[in-house]
Design an enzyme around this catalytic site. Structure first.
Site, PDB file in Angstrom:
ATOM      1  N   ASP A  71      48.178  42.500  38.880  1.00 10.98           N
ATOM      2  CA  ASP A  71      47.275  42.135  37.781  1.00 10.98           C
ATOM      3  C   ASP A  71      46.677  40.754  38.032  1.00 10.98           C
ATOM      4  O   ASP A  71      47.084  39.764  37.438  1.00 10.98           O
ATOM      5  CB  ASP A  71      48.063  42.168  36.468  1.00 10.98           C
TER       6      ASP A  71
ATOM      7  N   LYS B  57      43.123  40.429  38.133  1.00 16.09           N
ATOM      8  CA  LYS B  57      41.810  40.444  37.469  1.00 16.09           C
ATOM      9  C   LYS B  57      40.718  39.837  38.349  1.00 16.09           C
ATOM     10  O   LYS B  57      40.067  38.859  37.995  1.00 16.09           O
ATOM     11  CB  LYS B  57      41.884  39.724  36.114  1.00 16.09           C
TER      12      LYS B  57
ATOM     13  N   HIS C 275      31.757  41.451  48.221  1.00 21.15           N
ATOM     14  CA  HIS C 275      32.508  41.444  49.479  1.00 21.15           C
ATOM     15  C   HIS C 275      33.914  40.887  49.282  1.00 21.15           C
ATOM     16  O   HIS C 275      34.885  41.442  49.822  1.00 21.15           O
ATOM     17  CB  HIS C 275      31.767  40.619  50.536  1.00 21.15           C
TER      18      HIS C 275
ATOM     19  N   GLN D 116      48.575  38.521  21.630  1.00 15.01           N
ATOM     20  CA  GLN D 116      47.965  39.842  21.729  1.00 15.01           C
ATOM     21  C   GLN D 116      47.516  40.250  20.328  1.00 15.01           C
ATOM     22  O   GLN D 116      48.315  40.640  19.494  1.00 15.01           O
ATOM     23  CB  GLN D 116      48.969  40.866  22.271  1.00 15.01           C
TER      24      GLN D 116
ATOM     25  N   ARG E 109      57.558  41.152  26.889  1.00 20.29           N
ATOM     26  CA  ARG E 109      58.702  40.642  26.135  1.00 20.29           C
ATOM     27  C   ARG E 109      59.525  41.706  25.414  1.00 20.29           C
ATOM     28  O   ARG E 109      60.749  41.582  25.351  1.00 20.29           O
ATOM     29  CB  ARG E 109      58.210  39.564  25.156  1.00 20.29           C
TER      30      ARG E 109
END
Length: 246
Positions: A71, A73, A79, A201, A222
Site C-alpha cells: 500500500d 499509493k 513510466h 477513518q 487496530r
C-alpha cells in the site's frame, strides 16, 4: 448475496480481511504475524513500515505464505509508476495501489507493465481517502460529494485496466451496481463497533455491513492488531463473510 470474485477465492473459503500491519519496525511486525495463519487473511504494508524496513520485510512475509498488499499509493508519471509495478510483481506482491487521480495514461502504463506476468499483482486505484469529507474535497477545489468523485475515478480506473479500487463501504453498493460483480472493492474504515469511534477513518462500517454493501476485501488494522485474540477476530469475520456469501 454479496458478489464474489471467484477467480481469487471460493465461497467455501472466503477470507476477506486484509490486516494492516501498522507497526513501526520489523521486530514488532514479525512478532505479531508469527501468530497469524496465512489461510485466514491477507496482510498490508504501508508507507511507514516499508520506509523503515525496505523490501526485505515484504519479501520475508511473502515467503512465509502471506498474500501481501503493498500500500504505497503510487502517483507519478506513467513510466515511473509502471516500473514500480514491475518491481512489485517481481517481488511476488499480491496487490498494489495507485491514485486514480494520476490519470488514464498512468494507470494504463501500470496495467501494461504487469500484463505479461503469469501471476500478476492486482492493481487497485485509490479514489477518495476515507479520512476525507465533502468539506475536505471543497478545500482542494473539488465541489462534488465524495460518492460522486469516487464513482468518477472508479470508472476511470476500470476503463484504464485496473482490477479494482479502494473505497469506503458507503460507496461499495453504488460502485457494485455501476461496475459489475468482478470489480474488486477494497474497503478500509472497518471497525468491529462504530459506536464511539473517534479515529481518522471518517466513513466507517462494521464487517457485516461492508460485506452486505458489496465490498470484496476489508482492511482492518487496530481492530485486529490490538485485539486480545487476533485469530479469533479473523475467524469471526470469516464466518460472517461466508454466511453472507451463502
Amino acid at each position: 448475496m454479496n458478489p464474489l470474485i471467484t477467480d481469487f477465492q471460493t465461497p467455501q473459503q472466503r477470507t476477506p480481511v486484509i490486516v494492516a500491519l501498522d507497526f513501526a519496525n520489523e521486530k514488532d511486525t514479525l512478532g505479531f504475524v508469527r501468530n497469524l495463519d496465512p489461510a485466514l487473511c491477507q496482510i498490508k504494508i504501508g508507507k511507514e513500515l516499508f520506509t523503515a524496513t525496505g523490501r526485505s520485510l515484504a519479501e520475508s512475509l511473502i515467503h512465509q505464505g502471506f498474500k501481501l498488499f503493498l500500500d504505497l499509493k503510487y502517483h507519478d508519471i506513467p513510466h515511473t509508476v509502471a516500473q514500480a509495478c514491475k518491481v512489485a510483481a517481481d517481488m511476488g506482491v499480491w496487490m498494489v495501489d495507485m491514485h486514480a487521480s494520476g490519470g488514464r495514461r498512468m494507470m494504463e502504463a501500470a496495467a501494461e507493465a504487469v500484463a505479461g506476468y503469469g501471476t500478476k499483482p492486482l492493481l487497485i486505484g485509490v479514489t477518495v481517502l476515507t479520512s476525507m469529507e465533502q468539506s475536505d474535497l471543497a478545500e482542494i477545489g473539488l465541489n462534488t460529494a465524495p460518492e460522486e468523485q469516487v464513482i468518477r475515478l472508479a470508472k476511470l480506473a476500470q476503463s484504464s485496466g485496473l482490477d479494482g479500487v479502494v473505497c469506503s463501504a458507503q460507496e461499495a453498493a453504488p460502485l457494485r451496481r455501476e461496475l459489475g460483480r468482478d470489480f474488486v472493492l477494497v474497503t478500509p474504515g472497518i471497525r468491529l463497533d462504530v459506536a464511539g469511534n473517534n479515529d481518522d477513518q471518517r466513513r466507517i462500517m462494521t464487517p457485516a455491513e461492508a460485506l452486505a454493501a458489496g465490498s470484496t476485501y476489508l482492511v482492518m488494522g487496530r481492530p485486529v492488531t490490538r485485539a486480545a485474540d487476533p485469530v479469533a477476530v479473523l475467524r469471526e469475520v470469516n464466518r460472517v463473510a461466508n454466511l453472507e456469501a451463502n
